[in-house]
Design a protein around this motif. Structure first.
Motif, PDB file in Angstrom:
ATOM      1  N   VAL A 220      23.722  33.554  -9.959  1.00 42.11           N
ATOM      2  CA  VAL A 220      24.417  33.151  -8.735  1.00 42.11           C
ATOM      3  C   VAL A 220      25.809  32.635  -9.123  1.00 42.11           C
ATOM      4  N   PRO A 221      26.853  33.415  -8.827  1.00 45.46           N
ATOM      5  CA  PRO A 221      28.193  33.016  -9.275  1.00 45.46           C
ATOM      6  C   PRO A 221      28.761  31.881  -8.431  1.00 45.46           C
ATOM      7  N   LEU A 222      29.205  30.836  -9.101  1.00 45.70           N
ATOM      8  CA  LEU A 222      29.706  29.657  -8.392  1.00 45.70           C
ATOM      9  C   LEU A 222      31.137  29.350  -8.829  1.00 45.70           C
ATOM     10  N   VAL A 223      31.979  29.052  -7.854  1.00 38.25           N
ATOM     11  CA  VAL A 223      33.295  28.480  -8.161  1.00 38.25           C
ATOM     12  C   VAL A 223      33.145  26.988  -7.913  1.00 38.25           C
ATOM     13  N   MET A 224      33.278  26.187  -8.956  1.00 42.29           N
ATOM     14  CA  MET A 224      32.970  24.771  -8.759  1.00 42.29           C
ATOM     15  C   MET A 224      34.222  23.930  -8.498  1.00 42.29           C
ATOM     16  N   ALA A 225      33.981  22.704  -8.034  1.00 38.19           N
ATOM     17  CA  ALA A 225      35.108  21.873  -7.629  1.00 38.19           C
ATOM     18  C   ALA A 225      35.785  21.182  -8.808  1.00 38.19           C
ATOM     19  N   ALA A 226      35.060  20.945  -9.910  1.00 35.18           N
ATOM     20  CA  ALA A 226      35.643  20.215 -11.045  1.00 35.18           C
ATOM     21  C   ALA A 226      36.347  21.164 -12.017  1.00 35.18           C
ATOM     22  N   ALA A 227      37.279  20.607 -12.790  1.00 31.59           N
ATOM     23  CA  ALA A 227      38.042  21.424 -13.738  1.00 31.59           C
ATOM     24  C   ALA A 227      37.410  21.392 -15.130  1.00 31.59           C
ATOM     25  N   THR A 228      37.440  22.513 -15.849  1.00 33.52           N
ATOM     26  CA  THR A 228      37.006  22.550 -17.247  1.00 33.52           C
ATOM     27  C   THR A 228      38.097  23.233 -18.082  1.00 33.52           C
TER      28      THR A 228
END
Ligand SMILES: [Zn+2]
Length: 448
Positions: free
Chosen positions: A381-389
């Protein structure tokens, strides 16, 4: 021949040492852990390079050269720095003890992200010891300073080791968490951040006669209301990937794929599960959250100055120009006179660009093979997350970069939401073993 159980025992022991090294950032002092890893590699005759970026700060790189017939793959950049422990009384164990209790290794940094550091390292060592001859380069990259923006870690390497950092694929935090039977979250990208200060000027006069005065506090409060209710343009692609991967029914998927129906779908989703509703909303647009408002000097003086600090989060490809255009539009006539400023990160203003990789690139079929033993029928399940890495730095120069690890099917849903940066951070011994094997299998499958 080293047995699999020795690899696993050594790796668990190394994780405990890294926890005990206490590389809290700031100040980080990651060189301590980098040197432990350097010795660990040298004891096993695996060559590597330590690159010091500042006093007590450093990064480590190594490589198994390929023949160039396949794309290159990086394990990392994976960081050894950790965040502070927060409220100590909320911890059940000493946060830097690294003790094993209830089949978990406990301590700050275990999930974010020391367990990936050691599993990637051990898979790399095993491949090296087996005389692995990959068709594409396999690189290992362990870094400092992720938690405070990467200046002495990945960002430094991008500037000082640009050849090494140019890879086709990179894998790091965070992913491989089951969200439903047979469905694993894989982070394919992250939203950007563009925090802004919006200021208004007024004309100071006596507060006893406010008729038709020019009041900066009134302007800022009207502007705040307009910013909060503004709807930036909708985008559906990230909703589409996510809803497809989650196996939502046809009707819901259709609604989330249609710009005109998204608002209704969000309302339904929010009613069923507020967290899910907020997540889907954040994936569908740039978000604007005015969170600080300050102004005025005295109760009997019409305010001459006021400002709003706004948390803006962008989707990939939305730049500063886009942010400012929409902030001004949101505020209507007040948008023309507002001063919009971006502050440097030193004053606590965070800014980074949003990035995303291809949710259908060829590495996914190899990931399926890599996790087959534990997840015979898997959907990512591809997710664009809110936090930066740190992966954003690699995506910026064209790498396909994903969060990858492997949690067992029985992992509680809240694992990734609660443990990183929270109290009682811990990683199960099973996750260590699964992730180690998944990285090993993936490199074999992808590079052979
Ligand atoms: Zn992290």
């Amino acid at each position: 021949m080293v047995s699999e159980s020795t690899y696993i025992d050594d790796m668990n022991q190394l994780l405990i040492t890294l926890v005990q090294n206490k590389c809290i950032n700031p100040p980080g002092n990651e060189l301590k852990s980098i040197q432990v890893i350097e010795k660990y590699l040298k004891d096993r005759n695996v060559p590597c390079k330590v690159l010091e970026s500042a006093p007590n700060r450093g990064n480590l790189i190594s490589e198994i050269k390929g023949t160039g017939k396949r794309p290159s793959l990086m394990f990392g950049p994976s960081h050894v720095d950790v965040v502070p422990i927060g409220n100590e009384s909320a911890w059940e164990v000493e946060p830097f003890s690294g003790i094993i209790k209830d089949d978990h290794i406990w301590g700050r940094g275990t999930t974010d992200m020391l367990f990936i550091v050691v599993t990637q390292l051990q898979a790399f060592i095993r491949l090296y010891e087996e005389g692995f001859k990959p068709k594409g380069d396999l690189r290992l990259c362990i870094v400092a300073d992720e938690e405070v923006g990467g200046t002495y870690g990945t960002k430094w390497l991008m500037e000082n080791q640009s050849e090494f950092m140019k890879v086709d694929y990179a894998l790091s935090e965070a992913g491989g968490i089951p969200i439903a039977p047979g469905r694993l979250l894989i982070v394919i990208g992250e939203k950007g951040a563009g925090w802004k200060r919006i200021s208004f000027k007024g004309t100071s006069s006596h507060g006893s006669m406010p008729y038709k005065t020019d009041n900066a506090v009134v302007k800022a409060s009207i502007a705040t209301k307009r910013l909060a209710s503004y709807n930036p343009p909708l985008r559906t692609e990230y909703l589409k990937y996510m809803s497809k991967g989650m196996g939502l029914n046809f009707l819901t998927r259709t609604m989330l794929g249609n710009r005109f129906l998204v608002p209704i779908a969000l309302k339904i989703a929010y009613k069923q599960n507020p967290v899910m509703g907020r997540l889907l909303h954040a994936l569908s647009r740039m978000t604007i959250s005015p969170n600080i408002i300050k102004g005025g000097t005295k109760t009997n003086v019409v305010a001459g100055e006021a400002y709003i600090d706004v948390d803006v989060r962008t989707l990939p490809d939305q730049d500063d120009e886009y942010i400012i255009k929409h902030l001004r539009k949101a505020m209507g006539a007040l948008g023309k006179e507002a001063k919009i400023e971006q502050f440097s990160s030193e004053t606590g203003f965070f800014s980074s660009i949003g990035t995303a990789s291809d949710p259908e690139s060829e590495i996914f079929s190899h990931m399926c093979k890599a996790v087959e033993e534990y997840y015979p029928e898997v959907t990512f399940v591809p997710l664009v997350m809110a936090a930066a890495t740190d992966l954003r730095f690699l995506r910026e120069v064209g790498a396909q970069a994903y969060g990858f690890s492997l949690f067992p099917p029985e992992t509680p849903m809240n694992t990734m939401a609660d443990f990183p940066h929270g109290p009682n951070e811990r990683i199960s011994l099973k996750t260590m073993e699964y992730t180690f094997k998944a990285y090993y299998n993936l490199a074999r499958s992808f590079l052979e």
